[in-house]
Write an enzyme that holds these catalytic residues in place. Sequence first.
Site, mmCIF file in Angstrom:
data_model
loop_
_atom_site.group_PDB
_atom_site.id
_atom_site.type_symbol
_atom_site.label_atom_id
_atom_site.label_comp_id
_atom_site.label_asym_id
_atom_site.label_seq_id
_atom_site.Cartn_x
_atom_site.Cartn_y
_atom_site.Cartn_z
ATOM 1 N N HIS A 152 52.997 47.360 28.955
ATOM 2 C CA HIS A 152 53.073 45.909 28.621
ATOM 3 C C HIS A 152 53.786 45.540 27.142
ATOM 4 C CE1 HIS A 152 49.048 45.431 30.458
ATOM 5 N NE2 HIS A 152 49.025 44.298 30.743
ATOM 6 N N HIS A 192 53.207 44.917 37.114
ATOM 7 C CA HIS A 192 51.359 45.655 37.459
ATOM 8 C C HIS A 192 50.790 44.881 38.187
ATOM 9 C CE1 HIS A 192 50.823 44.463 33.253
ATOM 10 N NE2 HIS A 192 49.843 43.892 33.777
ATOM 11 N N CYS A 233 39.560 38.918 33.615
ATOM 12 C CA CYS A 233 40.870 39.383 34.114
ATOM 13 C C CYS A 233 40.570 40.993 33.105
ATOM 14 C CB CYS A 233 42.063 38.267 33.532
ATOM 15 S SG CYS A 233 42.548 37.725 32.022
ATOM 16 N N HIS A 237 42.684 44.718 35.400
ATOM 17 C CA HIS A 237 43.508 45.485 35.833
ATOM 18 C C HIS A 237 42.240 46.292 37.312
ATOM 19 C CE1 HIS A 237 44.983 44.739 32.117
ATOM 20 N NE2 HIS A 237 46.717 44.290 32.847
ATOM 21 N N GLU A 259 32.449 43.410 31.943
ATOM 22 C CA GLU A 259 32.557 42.350 30.796
ATOM 23 C C GLU A 259 30.866 41.384 30.823
ATOM 24 O OE1 GLU A 259 36.119 40.486 30.496
ATOM 25 O OE2 GLU A 259 37.009 42.180 30.667
ATOM 26 N N TYR A 313 54.040 36.757 37.238
ATOM 27 C CA TYR A 313 54.308 35.902 36.329
ATOM 28 C C TYR A 313 54.737 36.503 35.337
ATOM 29 C CZ TYR A 313 49.801 36.651 34.746
ATOM 30 O OH TYR A 313 48.123 37.483 34.603
ATOM 31 N N GLU A 345 52.693 40.363 29.595
ATOM 32 C CA GLU A 345 52.500 40.381 30.582
ATOM 33 C C GLU A 345 53.215 40.346 31.610
ATOM 34 O OE1 GLU A 345 49.393 41.485 31.238
ATOM 35 O OE2 GLU A 345 47.955 41.175 29.244
ATOM 36 N N GLU A 405 53.029 40.115 35.351
ATOM 37 C CA GLU A 405 51.614 41.081 36.240
ATOM 38 C C GLU A 405 52.148 40.285 38.065
ATOM 39 O OE1 GLU A 405 48.117 41.904 33.256
ATOM 40 O OE2 GLU A 405 48.064 39.947 34.333
ATOM 41 N N TRP A 454 48.818 32.838 29.981
ATOM 42 C CA TRP A 454 48.167 33.383 30.999
ATOM 43 C C TRP A 454 47.284 32.197 32.117
ATOM 44 C CZ3 TRP A 454 47.024 37.744 28.208
ATOM 45 C CH2 TRP A 454 45.468 37.425 28.136
#
Length: 197
Positions: free
Chosen positions: A41, A48, A83, A85, A103, A119, A130, A132, A175
């Site tokens: 990042h 990624h 959101c 990874h 979460e 993006y 970001e 991604e 995002w």
Amino acid sequence: MPITPATATHSSSNGTADAILLELVDENGVTLGTAEKLSAHQPPGQLHRAFSVFLFDERGRLLLQQRALGKYHSPGVWSNTCCGHPYPGEAPFAAAARRTYEELGVSPSLLAEAGTVRYNHPDPASGLVEQEYNHLFVGLVQAAPRPDPEEVAETAFVSPAELIERHGRDTFSAWFMTVLDAARPAVRELTGPSAGW
């Protein structure tokens, strides 16, 4: 959380946490290798794999989360339901379901793929980027969220009109609109025309 092959590699035998690795990909989403999460990042960012989840209640309202203030990236901003990874080698669908539970303390009663979006969004507050290749998921939630306070400061269910009002008033992740707009066709199919998405 049960230990799985995807999670077992992220803590060492002496009890200290190993670096979290992300899966680096090319413009078509093909895996190229891995990078440590924070370094991926750092500007200009390394492309990624990521995922974004949009869960709706029986009234067609979107579950938003406000990211915890202690997060190093985009703390305190509002964003989509979940959101994150995938771990290297972890399927995006599995990662989306896992992180939603970790979460928010809920398991979607339905979760479906909704395409991908690529993006590049710098975060002005932290200076992180970001870059991604993001796998999108839409679904339904029937249980009340029980958020982990280290991950989530607050949650809210919003209608499209309430989202417009909140988006004009509160700070959202860089995002958020990109992933929501990319997921809209699947959102409309899931929630139906009366929900207004």
